[in-house]
Scaffold this active site. Structure first.
Site, PDB file in Angstrom:
ATOM      1  N   PRO A  86       0.829  -1.210   0.000  1.00 37.82           N
ATOM      2  CA  PRO A  86       0.000   0.000   0.000  1.00 37.82           C
ATOM      3  C   PRO A  86       0.865   1.262   0.000  1.00 37.82           C
ATOM      4  O   PRO A  86       2.039   1.196   0.372  1.00 37.82           O
ATOM      5  CB  PRO A  86      -0.781  -0.100   1.315  1.00 37.82           C
ATOM      6  CG  PRO A  86      -0.593  -1.466   1.813  1.00 37.82           C
ATOM      7  CD  PRO A  86       0.656  -2.001   1.219  1.00 37.82           C
ATOM      8  N   PRO A  87       0.293   2.391  -0.392  1.00 41.18           N
ATOM      9  CA  PRO A  87       1.047   3.642  -0.394  1.00 41.18           C
ATOM     10  C   PRO A  87       1.530   4.007   1.006  1.00 41.18           C
ATOM     11  O   PRO A  87       0.834   3.759   1.987  1.00 41.18           O
ATOM     12  CB  PRO A  87       0.028   4.689  -0.860  1.00 41.18           C
ATOM     13  CG  PRO A  87      -1.075   3.925  -1.477  1.00 41.18           C
ATOM     14  CD  PRO A  87      -1.072   2.565  -0.872  1.00 41.18           C
ATOM     15  N   GLY A  88       2.724   4.546   1.088  1.00 40.46           N
ATOM     16  CA  GLY A  88       3.229   5.054   2.356  1.00 40.46           C
ATOM     17  C   GLY A  88       3.839   4.019   3.273  1.00 40.46           C
ATOM     18  O   GLY A  88       4.169   4.313   4.415  1.00 40.46           O
TER      19      GLY A  88
ATOM     20  N   GLY B 291       6.708   2.533   2.750  1.00 39.73           N
ATOM     21  CA  GLY B 291       8.160   2.625   2.749  1.00 39.73           C
ATOM     22  C   GLY B 291       8.830   1.934   1.579  1.00 39.73           C
ATOM     23  O   GLY B 291       9.995   1.547   1.679  1.00 39.73           O
ATOM     24  N   LYS B 292       8.145   1.781   0.469  1.00 38.03           N
ATOM     25  CA  LYS B 292       8.747   1.106  -0.682  1.00 38.03           C
ATOM     26  C   LYS B 292       9.897   1.933  -1.262  1.00 38.03           C
ATOM     27  O   LYS B 292      10.996   1.423  -1.486  1.00 38.03           O
ATOM     28  CB  LYS B 292       7.684   0.857  -1.760  1.00 38.03           C
ATOM     29  CG  LYS B 292       6.566  -0.052  -1.287  1.00 38.03           C
ATOM     30  CD  LYS B 292       5.561  -0.325  -2.377  1.00 38.03           C
ATOM     31  CE  LYS B 292       4.779   0.911  -2.790  1.00 38.03           C
ATOM     32  NZ  LYS B 292       3.955   1.451  -1.699  1.00 38.03           N
TER      33      LYS B 292
ATOM     34  N   GLU C  80     -23.089   9.507  20.139  1.00 39.79           N
ATOM     35  CA  GLU C  80     -21.788   8.925  20.473  1.00 39.79           C
ATOM     36  C   GLU C  80     -21.888   7.976  21.656  1.00 39.79           C
ATOM     37  O   GLU C  80     -21.281   6.900  21.662  1.00 39.79           O
ATOM     38  CB  GLU C  80     -20.742  10.010  20.754  1.00 39.79           C
ATOM     39  CG  GLU C  80     -20.392  10.896  19.564  1.00 39.79           C
ATOM     40  CD  GLU C  80     -20.016  10.117  18.306  1.00 39.79           C
ATOM     41  OE1 GLU C  80     -19.478   8.999  18.431  1.00 39.79           O
ATOM     42  OE2 GLU C  80     -20.288  10.614  17.198  1.00 39.79           O
TER      43      GLU C  80
ATOM     44  N   HIS D 112     -23.033   4.622  20.568  1.00 43.86           N
ATOM     45  CA  HIS D 112     -21.955   3.754  20.092  1.00 43.86           C
ATOM     46  C   HIS D 112     -21.194   3.148  21.267  1.00 43.86           C
ATOM     47  O   HIS D 112     -20.973   1.942  21.342  1.00 43.86           O
ATOM     48  CB  HIS D 112     -20.923   4.572  19.287  1.00 43.86           C
ATOM     49  CG  HIS D 112     -21.366   4.986  17.916  1.00 43.86           C
ATOM     50  ND1 HIS D 112     -21.827   4.105  16.980  1.00 43.86           N
ATOM     51  CD2 HIS D 112     -21.363   6.207  17.312  1.00 43.86           C
ATOM     52  CE1 HIS D 112     -22.103   4.768  15.859  1.00 43.86           C
ATOM     53  NE2 HIS D 112     -21.835   6.058  16.040  1.00 43.86           N
TER      54      HIS D 112
ATOM     55  N   ASP E  48     -21.608   5.983   9.458  1.00 41.33           N
ATOM     56  CA  ASP E  48     -21.859   4.711  10.155  1.00 41.33           C
ATOM     57  C   ASP E  48     -22.579   3.743   9.232  1.00 41.33           C
ATOM     58  O   ASP E  48     -22.229   2.567   9.143  1.00 41.33           O
ATOM     59  CB  ASP E  48     -22.755   4.942  11.381  1.00 41.33           C
ATOM     60  CG  ASP E  48     -22.098   5.855  12.401  1.00 41.33           C
ATOM     61  OD1 ASP E  48     -20.860   5.923  12.398  1.00 41.33           O
ATOM     62  OD2 ASP E  48     -22.826   6.493  13.182  1.00 41.33           O
TER      63      ASP E  48
HETATM   64  P1  ADP Z   1       5.828   4.367  -0.524  1.00 42.64           P
HETATM   65  O1  ADP Z   1       6.892   4.532  -1.537  1.00 42.64           O
HETATM   66  O2  ADP Z   1       5.621   2.951  -0.097  1.00 42.64           O
HETATM   67  O3  ADP Z   1       4.531   5.008  -0.887  1.00 42.64           O
HETATM   68  P2  ADP Z   1       7.619   5.956   1.004  1.00 42.64           P
HETATM   69  O4  ADP Z   1       8.799   5.099   1.006  1.00 42.64           O
HETATM   70  O5  ADP Z   1       7.613   7.100   0.062  1.00 42.64           O
HETATM   71  O6  ADP Z   1       6.303   5.113   0.799  1.00 42.64           O
HETATM   72  O7  ADP Z   1       7.400   6.482   2.496  1.00 42.64           O
HETATM   73  C1  ADP Z   1       7.056   7.803   2.787  1.00 42.64           C
HETATM   74  C2  ADP Z   1       7.667   8.227   4.094  1.00 42.64           C
HETATM   75  O8  ADP Z   1       7.065   7.535   5.184  1.00 42.64           O
HETATM   76  C3  ADP Z   1       9.134   7.898   4.189  1.00 42.64           C
HETATM   77  O9  ADP Z   1       9.912   8.924   3.692  1.00 42.64           O
HETATM   78  C4  ADP Z   1       9.341   7.701   5.679  1.00 42.64           C
HETATM   79  O10 ADP Z   1       9.547   8.931   6.321  1.00 42.64           O
HETATM   80  C5  ADP Z   1       8.025   7.160   6.143  1.00 42.64           C
HETATM   81  N1  ADP Z   1       8.044   5.702   6.240  1.00 42.64           N
HETATM   82  C6  ADP Z   1       7.271   4.856   5.518  1.00 42.64           C
HETATM   83  N2  ADP Z   1       7.514   3.578   5.868  1.00 42.64           N
HETATM   84  C7  ADP Z   1       8.467   3.597   6.821  1.00 42.64           C
HETATM   85  C8  ADP Z   1       9.136   2.584   7.561  1.00 42.64           C
HETATM   86  N3  ADP Z   1       8.858   1.290   7.397  1.00 42.64           N
HETATM   87  N4  ADP Z   1      10.078   2.974   8.448  1.00 42.64           N
HETATM   88  C9  ADP Z   1      10.348   4.277   8.628  1.00 42.64           C
HETATM   89  N5  ADP Z   1       9.760   5.269   7.950  1.00 42.64           N
HETATM   90  C10 ADP Z   1       8.811   4.960   7.058  1.00 42.64           C
HETATM   91 ZN    ZN Z   2     -21.831   7.491  14.562  1.00 38.81          ZN
END
Ligand code: ADP
Ligand code: ZN
Ligand code: MG
Length: 614
Positions: A205-207, A209-210, A428, A431, A504
């Site tokens: 998934p995005p974010g 750390g790829k 709330e 819930h 919800d």
């Molecule tokens: P992706 O390419 O998977 O979308 P990124 O490698 O660009 O994600 O990650 C974005 C930022 O999030 C990185 O620059 C880092 O700061 C943080 N991050 C994401 N995954 C990790 C991880 N496993 N460990 C430390 N920092 C991370």
């Molecule tokens: Zn609600």
């Protein structure tokens, strides 16, 4: 070829410029020469000679420069060009009293050539280069920098990122360590005849750390890192992308050992038979073909490793994934509890934490968050600490930051009328109370009616006691019941409903449908797959694969799940109307209730006793 022309546009421009420079210098030289001198015929020369109008001649192999006498009435030097084999010329010169002198210094053909052609041309070319450079910089990777120079821009010799900077992705790191080792000690592998994978595909998934991981591989291996985003290859001109791929690989092979990283490879690697409108995209297809042939073309013992990243592996062309290309897949998934904690640790290295900070608690509260979210949270917490004038981050800052990232900033200027506030509070508490009284739902962590910028007027936060990898049918049913309990509380208390339950409802319905179509949790459809998840790493939206009749049946089945849950929630709340009112009044006053405060009140009730005894 059409392609090539575009690819070499820069070279073409430069050639045009150089040609222009040469023509201009030639014309200038000609003009200057004709201003200073005049060409005459040989007969005219002899005439002048007999008229004794000449003071001096300079004879070279192919011309005679004639310098007239001051009183002759002829201003400039005169030139006769052509071979001179008149044997009588010497006598004639002598008779007319004209001197024969040696050509003056700058008539040396070499110096002449230098002064009038080589130096001006060189000068203009240097100026041209300078100007081109300026235009290049201004337009960035625009018009002037087509082709060749582009990949260079992306070559960083040292990324400075190491595996230590990447936390919580141990399996992914392990498969990549092998690649690092290969780049370090190629001989070891070559000796035994092992072929290392040419490429590895980072999927997740995005974010998560790829991109970071790819950089870390280069950093650990201490080799150059060529990186380019897939979308950079797809240009407006057909053939540009392919020529960039060619350049990239050419440069990579020159710099081997090195790493070539293609980020967001789905931009070019999309399956060729699922093209867009009009049956495909020529440019993308050409680029992909070029990439495939480059990957086949080079020898992996050179030490060029290709990494690529994508969050949509399912759309990639099968040809990319076959052995000899991206034959290795490295899954970079959402981090688990421990992973999240270590990511938080990595990112809090650069900030000051108070001694009360427990990162483990934050990790628990952020199930589903990816590395980028967590990094963002730490930064948000630091900003909050600064805002309140502290010089270190305390736990409350981090907790607030989690909520900011999940639900947006507190929106204190959104003023609710008293009636609205009551309605949100009962919703709330509905819930929260249902969650507390049901057996299979997660404990309540926090209830608040402070509005947030991301639309929520209030919310109830539940936290699992521990990380869950499997969810049971009972837990899913209870989850739906808790989701529907907000609206149910409004009904029980006010006997009227508001728009506040839209989110919800959406979530409850989605869960109900998933129970039927994906998890095979109903008797009616047993264990039949009715939907499949197409892009697992993005929104995970399922795609139906059943007949229209079945779809209708699924709808009615989902409706019956929703109805059951709704009735259950209403029953719990009307059975505990007193408790609901009590907690709601406290919440209206305090605006935020923490989980333990809330549970203190609940634990005094008879309903709780019933639950624990049962
Ligand atoms: P992706 O390419 O998977 O979308 P990124 O490698 O660009 O994600 O990650 C974005 C930022 O999030 C990185 O620059 C880092 O700061 C943080 N991050 C994401 N995954 C990790 C991880 N496993 N460990 C430390 N920092 C991370
Ligand atoms: Zn609600
Ligand atoms: Mg990325």
């Amino acid at each position: 070829m059409f392609n090539k022309n575009f690819g070499d546009k820069k070279i073409k421009l430069a050639a045009f410029y150089s040609l222009g420079v040469i023509v201009v210098v030639l014309i200038l030289n000609y003009l200057i020469l004709s201003m200073r001198t005049e060409q005459i015929t040989y007969n005219k020369f002899l005439d002048l000679l007999s008229q004794k109008k000449i003071s001096e001649v300079q004879v070279t192999q192919d011309k005679i420069t004639i310098i007239p006498k001051d009183n002759s009435g002829i201003g400039k030097k005169i030139l006769y060009t052509g071979r001179i084999d008149d044997l009588d010329l010497k006598n004639e010169l002598k008779a007319s009293g004209a001197d024969i002198t040696a050509p003056s210094g700058n008539d040396d053909p070499l110096i002449n050539l230098l002064l009038s052609y080589v130096i001006p041309i060189a000068l203009l070319l240097v100026i041209g280069r300078f100007l081109f450079g300026r235009i290049d910089k201004k337009l960035g990777s625009g018009v002037m920098s087509f082709g060749k120079n582009n990949a260079k821009l992306y070559a960083e010799s040292e990324t400075g990122v190491t595996f230590e900077d990447v936390a919580g992705q141990d399996e992914a790191k392990e498969s990549l360590i092998e690649i690092v080792d290969f780049l370090h000690n190629q001989d070891k592998y070559i000796k035994i005849g092992a072929k290392l994978p040419k490429g590895a595909l980072l999927v997740g998934p995005p974010g998560t750390g790829k991109t970071l991981l790819a950089k870390a591989v280069a950093g650990e291996a201490k080799v150059p890192f060529f990186s380019m985003s897939g979308s950079n290859f797809v240009e407006m001109f057909v053939g540009m992308g392919a020529s960039r791929v060619r350049d990239l690989f050419q440069q990579a092979q020159e710099k081997a050992p090195c790493i070539v990283f293609i980020d967001e490879i789905d931009a070019i690697g999309k399956s060729r038979d699922t093209g867009g409108i009009g049956g495909g995209n020529d440019e993308r297809e050409q680029t992909l073909n070029q990439l495939l042939s480059e990957m086949d073309g080079f020898d992996s013992s050179l030490g060029v490793v290709i990494l690529a990243a994508t969050n949509r592996p399912e759309v990639l062309d099968k040809a990319l994934l076959r052995p000899g290309r991206f034959d290795r897949r490295v899954i970079v998934d959402r981090p688990d509890l421990k992973g999240r904690e270590s990511i938080l640790k990595v990112h809090s290295k650069g900030v000051k934490l108070a001694s009360d900070v427990k990162l483990e608690e934050i990790a628990k509260a952020t199930s589903g968050a990816v590395g980028a979210d967590l990094a963002n949270m730490i930064n948000e917490a630091a900003l909050l600490a600064v805002k309140s004038g502290r010089d270190e981050i305390i736990q409350a800052d981090l907790e607030e930051a989690v909520e900011v990232v999940i639900a947006g900033k507190e929106k204190k200027d959104r003023i609710l009328s008293d009636k609205e506030k009551r309605s949100v509070a009962f919703h709330e508490v509905g819930h929260a109370l249902t969650a507390a009284l049901l057996k299979h739902s997660d404990p309540v962590h926090k209830i608040t009616i402070v509005p947030r910028t991301m639309g929520a007027l209030g919310y109830t936060m539940q936290l699992p006691e521990e990380e869950k990898y499997l969810v049971t049918k009972e837990e899913m049913m209870d989850e739906i019941t808790v989701l529907l309990a907000g609206r149910s509380a409004e009904e029980v208390q006010f006997n009227s409903v508001s728009t506040g339950a839209s989110n919800d409802i959406e979530r409850a319905t989605k869960t109900a449908r998933n129970m039927i179509t994906i998890y095979g949790m109903t008797e009616k459809f047993d264990m039949m797959a009715l939907e499949s998840v197409e892009n697992r790493y993005l929104d995970g939206r399922p795609v139906q694969n059943c007949s229209a009749e079945t779809a209708t049946l699924i709808d009615s089945e989902a409706l019956s799940i929703i109805k059951t849950a709704h009735e259950k929630a209403k029953k719990i709340l009307s059975d505990n109307k007193e408790l609901l009112r009590k907690v709601a009044e406290i919440l209206i006053e305090k605006e935020t209730l923490m989980g333990d405060e809330f549970m203190e009140i609940v634990k005094e009730s008879s309903a709780w006793k019933e639950k624990t005894e049962a």
